[in-house]
Design a protein around this motif. Structure first.
Motif: not given
Length: 259
Positions: A26-49
């Motif tokens: 919905k407009a105005g809501s936050s979408s699910v990010s494909m990547n999450e960054t913690s410090g200098d490391e980037s990890t791919t978030k596993t998306l599911s239903y």
């Protein structure tokens, strides 16, 4: 074999639409990010239903689906969706019926349905699809019914149906197809019904239906066909109903033989 107009079903949604962003939220809501960054490391978030059906700010939010991964039927009708986000159906391995009719889908990403190995009925009618990728139906080895009616498809990829060996009913009525590749229906050995009514087909390739030996109903009425080749219906040993009315056929030079 009889030649008449086949009856058609027009699908309509029942729910009010919602304004969405490109991720289907919905407009105005936050979408699910494909990547999450913690410090200098980037990890791919596993998306599911759960990323969508369990998010109360998402247009897909459904507490019943969220709490029951074994659900067998999902209806996402008339919600003004323009696309389907990545991973939305991941984890729904028991799903057998998926209804996406009466949205505003303009495209569907390759492998969107890849994990739905038990899906039998897929309805994408009444959208605004103009094309489909060759990999869009990957993984749907159990599919028996596919409804693409009332879109804006102008062509079909050569091998788009190759993995649908169990498909029995295919509806492509009311699109904008002008031509079809000779091998576009290869791999559909189980098909018994094919609807191509009300497109803009001007011709059909010889032997285009050659591998559809189990086809019982073929509807190509209301197109722009002016003639048909002698070999166009080769291979249709089981055909019992053929609809040709409403085209501009002047001469039908064909020989229909049962072998």
């Amino acid at each position: 074999m009889s030649c008449n107009n086949a009856s058609d079903t027009t699908y309509r949604g029942e729910n009010e639409g919602a304004e969405l962003d490109q991720d289907g939220l919905k407009a105005g809501s936050s979408s699910v990010s494909m990547n999450e960054t913690s410090g200098d490391e980037s990890t791919t978030k596993t998306l599911s239903y759960k990323s969508y059906f369990c998010d109360s700010s998402s247009v897909f939010y459904d507490p019943d689906i969220c709490t029951d991964f074994s659900t067998t039927r999902i209806n996402i009708i008339d919600r003004s969706l323009t696309s389907l986000p990545k991973g939305i159906f991941n984890g729904l391995k028991s799903l057998t019926v998926l209804n996406l009719q009466s949205n505003k889908l303009t495209n569907i990403k390759p492998n969107t349905f890849k994990n739905l190995s038990n899906l039998k009925d897929l309805n994408i009618s009444n959208n605004v699809l103009t094309s489909l990728s060759q990999e869009v139906f990957n993984g749907l080895e159990s599919l028996t019914d596919l409804n693409l009616e009332s879109n804006e498809l102008t062509s079909l990829e050569l091998h788009i149906f190759n993995n649908l060996s169990n498909l029995r009913r295919l509806n492509i009525n009311y699109n904008s197809l002008t031509s079809l590749s000779q091998k576009v229906f290869n791999g559909l050995e189980s098909l018994i019904l094919l609807k191509l009514q009300s497109n803009n087909l001007t011709s059909l390739e010889p032997n285009i239906f050659k591998n559809l030996s189990n086809l019982k109903t073929l509807d190509i009425a209301n197109n722009n066909l002016t003639s048909l080749s002698q070999e166009v219906f080769n291979g249709l040993e089981s055909l019992g109903f053929l609809a040709l009315s409403g085209s501009m056929l002047k001469i039908i030079n064909l020989i229909y033989q049962k072998r």
